[in-house]
Design an enzyme around this catalytic site. Structure first.
Site, PDB file in Angstrom:
ATOM      1  N   PHE A   5     -22.883 -40.527   4.214  1.00 28.34           N
ATOM      2  CA  PHE A   5     -23.545 -39.233   4.196  1.00 28.34           C
ATOM      3  C   PHE A   5     -22.823 -38.271   5.142  1.00 28.34           C
ATOM      4  O   PHE A   5     -22.321 -38.688   6.198  1.00 28.34           O
ATOM      5  CB  PHE A   5     -25.009 -39.397   4.612  1.00 28.34           C
ATOM      6  CG  PHE A   5     -25.843 -38.167   4.366  1.00 28.34           C
ATOM      7  CD1 PHE A   5     -26.241 -37.835   3.088  1.00 28.34           C
ATOM      8  CD2 PHE A   5     -26.199 -37.347   5.415  1.00 28.34           C
ATOM      9  CE1 PHE A   5     -27.004 -36.701   2.851  1.00 28.34           C
ATOM     10  CE2 PHE A   5     -26.956 -36.204   5.197  1.00 28.34           C
ATOM     11  CZ  PHE A   5     -27.358 -35.875   3.906  1.00 28.34           C
ATOM     12  N   ASP A  39     -27.484 -46.908   9.093  1.00 34.98           N
ATOM     13  CA  ASP A  39     -28.245 -45.761   8.603  1.00 34.98           C
ATOM     14  C   ASP A  39     -29.173 -46.291   7.509  1.00 34.98           C
ATOM     15  O   ASP A  39     -28.713 -46.730   6.448  1.00 34.98           O
ATOM     16  CB  ASP A  39     -27.285 -44.707   8.050  1.00 34.98           C
ATOM     17  CG  ASP A  39     -27.986 -43.451   7.546  1.00 34.98           C
ATOM     18  OD1 ASP A  39     -29.173 -43.543   7.138  1.00 34.98           O
ATOM     19  OD2 ASP A  39     -27.359 -42.383   7.507  1.00 34.98           O
ATOM     20  N   ARG A  72     -29.225 -37.329  -9.554  1.00 39.61           N
ATOM     21  CA  ARG A  72     -29.892 -38.509  -8.982  1.00 39.61           C
ATOM     22  C   ARG A  72     -31.341 -38.595  -9.448  1.00 39.61           C
ATOM     23  O   ARG A  72     -32.086 -37.622  -9.389  1.00 39.61           O
ATOM     24  CB  ARG A  72     -29.869 -38.457  -7.451  1.00 39.61           C
ATOM     25  CG  ARG A  72     -28.511 -38.655  -6.843  1.00 39.61           C
ATOM     26  CD  ARG A  72     -28.596 -38.960  -5.349  1.00 39.61           C
ATOM     27  NE  ARG A  72     -29.412 -37.994  -4.625  1.00 39.61           N
ATOM     28  CZ  ARG A  72     -29.629 -38.041  -3.316  1.00 39.61           C
ATOM     29  NH1 ARG A  72     -29.101 -39.013  -2.597  1.00 39.61           N
ATOM     30  NH2 ARG A  72     -30.371 -37.127  -2.720  1.00 39.61           N
TER      31      ARG A  72
END
Length: 421
Positions: A142, A219, A393
Site C-alpha cells: 500500500f 500491516d 475491487r
C-alpha cells in the site's frame, strides 16, 4: 416450487436460485439486519474500505454524547476514557488478531502507528547490529507503507531492498527468502494485498524474517476482522491495522498497534508525547516512557473515534472469526463463479488468486474500462472501488453482505462493462 434433491435440500437452477439457496443456508445471514442500510437496495462492494455501521453503534454514540460527554464531562477521563485504548485494544486482540492481553492498543492513524513501529524496529535492529541497515518491502505494498519506508530510510540513513511482485498476487516465501539477509533490519509486509487480495502465509514469512535475524512488521489493514490472524502463535513482532474496514469503526477511526510482549521494553517509539509517559500527569521536565503498551501512545486518545468499533468487535467475538472466514470464502467463490459466467465473455479477468486459501476478503476484476465502469455504478447505487491499472475491487463483508446482493451487483457490473466498452 423450489426443486429439492433426494435429501430434501433445495437445488439451485441458475445464478438467482444459487444465491437464494446460499443465503438460506448461511448461518450468519441473520446478522445482516443488524447493519444500517442493509435493508435498502444499494449494493455495497466497498466493505474492504469502509464497513457499514451497526445499528447498535447509533445508540452507543448518542448515549455517549448525552450521558458521558454531556453528563460526566471531564470526569469521564478518570472514570473510563483513559483506559479505553487498552480495553478496546485487548478486544481487537481477542476477536480479530489472536493476541493475548496487554499487547494491542488503539492509537493514532494507521500511517502514524506504522511510522512509530517501523522506526522503532529499525532503530532497535541497528542498535543491536550496525550492519543491519536495510528495510525490506514489496513494490506493490500500500502507498503509505512504501512512502513511510522511503522516509524512514532517508531519515535514519538506511537502505531499501525492494521485492518485485506480480500485481495479481503478492509476496511469496521464495521472494522474501531471496531478499533478506545479514543486512536486513526490518521487513514490512501486508497480510492481505490491497490490490489483488493475495493472502500471504504470514507464519512462514515471519519465520523467514526471524531466521535472517530481522524484525517484521505486519500491516493487517485488509485482514483484521476478515481472515484469521494468530499474532502470538505465528510469532509476530509488531503489527498495525485500521479499524474502519471490517472492524466497523467508522470514517477515520483510529488504528490499532500490536507489539509482542517480549519487545515492548526494548523498543523506543519516536513520537514522544505526554500520553506515553510513565506518569501521565507528572508533567515532569523530561520524558520517561511508560511500561507496556502505553509507551506506544503519544497524544490524547481519540475517544469518540474508537466507540463504534466496540459493537463490531462484540459481534466478531460472538460469531467467531472462523465463521466469518468461512462466509468470506463462500462469498468470494460465488463472486468468482459469477464473474466467470457473466464477465469473462466481455474480456474481464479475475485479478485475484483463484485458490481461496491464497485470497483474502475481496476480489479484483480487471478490464480497461473499469474506471468508467466504477463511476457509472456509483450513480446507480452500486458501490465498488477502483484501483489502477484497470481494477474494480469487490469488497465483500461477511457479516453484512448477502449472496443475492453480490449477484445483483455483479449483474450491474456486467451491464456497465457493456455500456462502457
Amino acid at each position: 416450487m423450489t426443486a429439492t434433491d433426494p435429501t430434501g435440500a433445495p437445488v439451485a437452477h441458475g445464478l438467482e436460485d444459487e444465491a437464494s439457496v446460499l443465503d438460506a443456508a448461511d448461518p450468519l445471514a441473520a446478522h445482516r439486519d443488524a447493519f444500517v442500510g442493509a435493508e435498502t437496495s444499494l449494493v455495497y462492494f466497498d466493505g474492504n474500505s469502509l464497513g457499514r455501521p451497526l445499528r447498535a453503534s447509533v445508540e452507543r454514540l448518542a448515549t455517549f454524547v448525552r450521558d458521558e460527554w454531556g453528563g460526566r464531562l471531564i470526569r469521564g477521563w478518570d472514570e473510563s476514557w483513559m483506559q479505553l485504548p487498552f480495553d478496546i485494544g485487548d478486544a481487537v486482540g481477542r476477536a480479530a488478531i489472536g493476541a493475548a492481553a496487554g499487547q494491542t492498543v488503539i492509537g493514532d492513524s494507521t500511517t502514524v502507528l506504522l511510522y512509530k513501529l517501523l522506526r522503532a524496529a529499525f532503530d532497535a535492529s541497528v542498535a543491536a547490529d550496525p550492519a543491519r541497515v536495510e528495510i525490506v518491502v514489496d513494490r506493490d505494498n500500500f502507498p503509505t507503507d512504501r512512502y513511510l519506508v522511503e522516509g524512514i530510510a532517508a531519515e535514519r540513513g538506511g537502505r531499501i531492498r525492494w521485492i518485485d511482485v506480480d500485481l495479481d498476487g503478492g509476496v511469496s516465501a521464495g521472494a522474501l527468502r531471496a531478499a533478506v539477509g545479514p543486512e536486513t533490519a526490518v521487513v514490512l509486509l501486508s497480510h492481505v494485498a490491497y490490490r489483488s487480495g493475495y493472502l500471504t502465509d504470514a507464519a512462514t514469512l515471519t519465520r523467514i524474517a526471524h531466521d535472517a535475524g530481522a524484525l517484521i512488521v505486519w500491516d493487517l489493514c485488509h485482514s483484521a476482522g476478515s481472515v484469521p490472524v494468530e499474532a502470538d502463535a505465528w510469532g509476530f513482532d509488531l503489527a498495525v491495522g485500521c479499524t474502519y474496514k471490517y472492524l466497523g469503526g467508522g470514517p477515520g477511526s483510529p488504528a490499532f498497534a500490536y507489539v509482542a510482549a517480549r519487545l515492548q521494553d526494548r523498543l523506543a517509539q519516536p513520537i514522544q508525547g505526554w500520553m506515553g509517559a510513565a506518569d501521565v500527569f507528572a508533567m515532569g521536565p523530561e520524558y520517561r516512557p511508560a511500561d507496556g503498551m502505553r509507551r506506544f501512545l503519544s497524544g490524547t486518545p481519540p475517544i469518540v473515534g474508537m466507540l463504534a468499533m466496540q459493537d463490531t468487535l462484540d459481534l466478531l467475538e460472538e460469531v467467531g472469526i472462523e465463521a466469518v472466514r468461512a462466509k468470506s470464502i463462500a462469498l468470494t467463490e460465488f463472486a468468482v463463479r459469477v464473474a466467470d459466467e457473466l464477465l469473462t465473455p466481455l474480456g474481464v479477468t479475475v485479478a485475484s488468486p483463484r485458490n481461496p486459501a491464497e485470497r483474502g476478503g475481496h476480489v479484483t476484476l480487471s478490464h480497461p474500462s473499469m474506471r468508467a465502469v466504477t463511476a457509472r455504478l456509483w450513480t446507480e447505487d452500486v458501490i465498488p472501488d477502483y484501483r489502477d491499472p484497470g481494477g474494480l475491487r469487490i469488497g465483500l463483508s461477511p457479516l453484512s453482505t448477502s449472496f443475492a446482493e453480490t449477484l445483483t451487483g455483479l449483474r450491474a457490473v456486467e451491464a456497465a462493462v457493456r455500456a462502457e466498452s
